[in-house]
Design an enzyme around this catalytic site. Structure first.
Site, PDB file in Angstrom:
ATOM      1  N   HIS A  66       0.840  -1.195   0.000  1.00 11.21           N
ATOM      2  CA  HIS A  66       0.000   0.000   0.000  1.00 11.21           C
ATOM      3  C   HIS A  66       0.870   1.238   0.000  1.00 11.21           C
ATOM      4  O   HIS A  66       2.044   1.202   0.384  1.00 11.21           O
ATOM      5  CB  HIS A  66      -0.937   0.014   1.208  1.00 11.21           C
ATOM      6  CG  HIS A  66      -0.261  -0.172   2.530  1.00 11.21           C
ATOM      7  ND1 HIS A  66       0.056  -1.413   3.035  1.00 11.21           N
ATOM      8  CD2 HIS A  66       0.166   0.718   3.453  1.00 11.21           C
ATOM      9  CE1 HIS A  66       0.632  -1.285   4.211  1.00 11.21           C
ATOM     10  NE2 HIS A  66       0.729   0.007   4.490  1.00 11.21           N
ATOM     11  N   CYS A 187       1.384   2.729  12.268  1.00  7.91           N
ATOM     12  CA  CYS A 187       2.390   2.475  11.238  1.00  7.91           C
ATOM     13  C   CYS A 187       2.606   3.761  10.445  1.00  7.91           C
ATOM     14  O   CYS A 187       1.806   4.698  10.552  1.00  7.91           O
ATOM     15  CB  CYS A 187       1.976   1.320  10.329  1.00  7.91           C
ATOM     16  SG  CYS A 187       0.495   1.624   9.341  1.00  7.91           S
TER      17      CYS A 187
END
Length: 688
Positions: A66, A187
């Site tokens: 991603h 993250c």
């Protein structure tokens, strides 16, 4: 809200190549072909950079590459069920199910919520089994749409999302008090692993008989945990790759810390460690106040060397904007008013104004203003370095004593080295002062009065009374040594700086060389102290070589040796290299690090050596050819850059022609991924 996925974005039982890079590029091309991204190459490069920092494989044969990318026009999912499995860094093997999540830079909260819902679904066996059983692309689209729209009525075990946005489970089964835990997951992109780790940890806590509430600090709106819940918690879990927001809320709690991917891969182990810490009086704790940077926990996991590197690089990263902006303003002042403005800018601004211009005119006055602003900005260099080193160690209470220690270092003449020492002293003092438990009535005073006061007394007092003088003497000796360099000595220094600038393209070694250069820039003088200006010129010139060399090799010398994507990147790298943005070489290093990095290092060493030998100077820390007016001996500087670029490009072409990639990379693809991660996971200091 438009659909995130359509049948043209789905592929079943297909072979997209043997590496994660191959799969990402194929899925990026699929997204671009659907009209949802302007450039497949740009999207792929962004996703590959993200992948190189931390693999996106998760247990169960799943991968979720991603990225946020300026090329993406709307949030999109691309899916592939692979006929040939590919490694994405999961602990249990290769992946056969791949979701690529492509997000625009400004994705709205609704889309981020939907994407986080999908990421959470991927840790559920029933959902992944349905993906593997699907017969047509339409089946995949239906599964995803049902999941993200909330139409799949599956019990999610312990995982529940409260209206406050925290993920957790809380119960009082059986009357006996269950252990209570809280945690944070985060993250770098805040899209997938943040939420997957949250759900995995909550499910693990339920299996182990504990209540756990998690605050996922994702890209969307973050609603903090209820302070009452935190107060009742027995221990804290931080599964994060970035700093925890407002970490002081967890002051005094036993803490277990790990990367966010560990929360996905080994949630049971993290929960067990947290339960053990809750009953261990000697367990690492979040500092007794907002000073809780969990330095103890981090040091235990990383070792002192790794922790020290992280603290110093944090200080450098916060210092660089002061240097870059201030240095360019200094250069602009020289351009508008000449080099003599360095001696009288303050006088010009005191005696004159826009309505009472000096005899030299408007440009001279504006140049004086630019120089003075830049000079003041550069004056924060050492203080900012020390302040944010202390911040990295002790969180916000370390900032004030760190800045004070940095200012004292400047006052004592201890300079950059004094700032490093002062920042470390202030950070450790703030951390240890804030570590003990204190009465509740005193906690509010700790971070705003007590810690800054006593940490400043300790760190700055040591500098004034003991350390400042010896460090100042060392600084003077180092300056004299650099000023005395000539001939072979200067050339050797240029070679070393060139190698450091090119060895990791923005990583720790590159930052050390760049910081060394900018630290001395404010003390440099064309007449009295040219050595720091020579070092700056060598560092900037060497840092321009890698992207320029990649551009030359891929677009001129050996086009057939590079893919179409690399040739496109090479075209862009011309401008990036000319601007001193080393990041332009990262796509090449990510794809072929064991040939690109050595070639870059050779050229960087050549440029550094020629620049130092010719006595080239730079009074600007950034800007490449666009600050030509701040370069002394511009012709030799240009020659040094051209020579290094040509040498690097030729070495790379030779390596590509005569050294087979398999021999270079070794048979182990994971080694190449690790090498790429050291390069790609860091932004160039001049591009950050």
């Amino acid at each position: 809200m438009s659909s995130l996925i359509s049948t043209d974005l789905v592929g079943l039982d297909e072979d997209l190549g043997g590496t994660s890079t191959d799969v990402i590029r194929a899925l990026a091309a699929r997204v671009a072909a659907s009209g949802r991204a302007g450039s497949a190459d740009s999207l792929a490069d962004d996703a590959i950079k993200r992948e190189a920092s931390v693999g996106t494989g998760v247990p169960g044969g799943i991968a979720i590459p991603h990225a946020r990318s300026a090329s993406v026009t709307e949030p999109t999912l691309a899916f592939s069920r692979l006929a040939r499995t590919v490694g994405f860094g999961a602990p249990d093997g290769d992946a056969d199910i791949v979701f690529m999540i492509a997000v625009p830079e400004g994705a709205d909260g609704d889309h981020m919520t939907v994407l986080s819902t999908l990421a959470r679904a991927l840790i559920r066996d029933d959902f992944t089994a349905a993906l593997r059983a699907a017969r047509t692309p339409a089946d995949i689209v239906e599964l995803v749409d049902d999941e993200v729209s909330g139409e799949v009525a599956e019990t999610r075990g312990a995982t529940a999302t409260s209206a406050a946005g925290a993920t957790g489970a809380s119960s009082a089964e059986g009357g006996a008090r269950r252990p209570k835990l809280v945690g944070v997951t985060a993250c770098p992109t805040g899209i997938a692993h943040t939420f997957m780790a949250a759900d995995a940890l909550v499910a693990a806590a339920k299996r182990l008989g504990a209540d756990l509430q998690i605050e996922p600090q994702g890209s969307g709106t973050v609603t903090p945990l209820d302070p009452a819940v935190i107060a009742e918690a027995d221990a804290v879990i931080f599964a994060v790759d970035v700093d925890v927001r407002d970490q002081g809320r967890f002051a005094g709690k036993p803490v277990v810390r790990g990367p966010v991917k560990r929360g996905v891969d080994a949630p049971d182990a993290m929960v067990k460690e947290a339960l053990a810490a809750a009953n261990d009086p000697n367990a690492a704790r979040v500092g007794g106040t907002a000073a809780g940077a969990v330095a103890g926990s981090t040091a235990e996991r990383q070792g002192l060397g790794s922790s020290l590197k992280r603290w110093l690089l944090t200080g450098v990263s916060y210092m660089i904007p002061f240097v870059a902006g201030g240095g360019l303003l200094l250069a602009l002042g020289f351009l508008l008013s000449g080099y003599e403005i360095a001696g009288n800018a303050a006088t010009v601004l005191t005696d004159y104004s826009l309505f009472n211009l000096p005899p030299e005119g408007l440009m001279y006055f504006l140049g004086a203003a630019a120089f003075q602003i830049g000079n003041l900005s550069m004056g924060f260099l050492v203080a900012a370095l020390a302040g944010y080193i202390a911040y990295a160690i002790a969180d916000r209470p370390g900032i004030a004593p760190g800045f004070v220690a940095g200012a004292v270092a400047v006052f004592m003449g201890a300079g950059f080295i004094g700032g490093l020492v002062g920042g470390l002293l202030a950070g450790f003092a703030a951390y240890w002062i804030g570590k003990p438990e204190v009465p509740r009535w005193l906690r509010g005073l700790m971070p705003v009065v007590i810690i800054p006061l006593f940490a400043s007394i300790f760190a700055s007092g040591l500098l004034v009374l003991v350390l400042g003088g010896p460090i100042a003497a060392l600084t003077v000796a180092l300056t004299d040594f650099l000023n005395g360099l000539s001939g072979t000595g200067a050339i050797v220094l240029g070679v070393i700086l060139g190698l450091m600038m090119c060895i990791d393209l923005g990583g720790p070694v590159n930052k050390v060389a760049y910081s060394f250069a900018v630290a001395g820039l404010s003390a440099g003088s064309l007449s009295d102290n040219p050595a720091p200006l020579m070092i700056m010129a060598a560092v900037m010139g060497a840092g321009m070589v890698p992207p320029l060399a990649m551009a030359l090799a891929s677009t001129v010398l050996y086009r057939k040796g590079f893919s179409q994507v690399e040739r496109s990147n090479g075209t862009a790298a011309w401008l990036l290299g000319a601007s001193f943005i080393s990041e332009g070489a990262i796509p090449f290093a990510a794809a072929d690090p064991l040939r690109v990095i050595p070639a870059s290092m050779v050229g960087g060493a050549v440029t550094g050596a020629i620049s130092m030998a010719a006595g080239v100077t730079s009074q600007a820390p950034h800007g490449g050819i666009f600050v030509f007016f701040a370069i002394g001996n511009l012709g030799m500087w240009a020659l040094a850059i051209v020579a290094g670029t040509v040498v690097s490009a030729l070495v790379l072409v030779v390596l590509k022609k005569f050294v087979r990639r398999g021999a270079v990379a070794g048979a182990d693809a994971s080694a190449e991924a690790a090498e790429a991660g050291s390069v790609v996971g860091q932004r160039s200091p001049v591009a950050a």
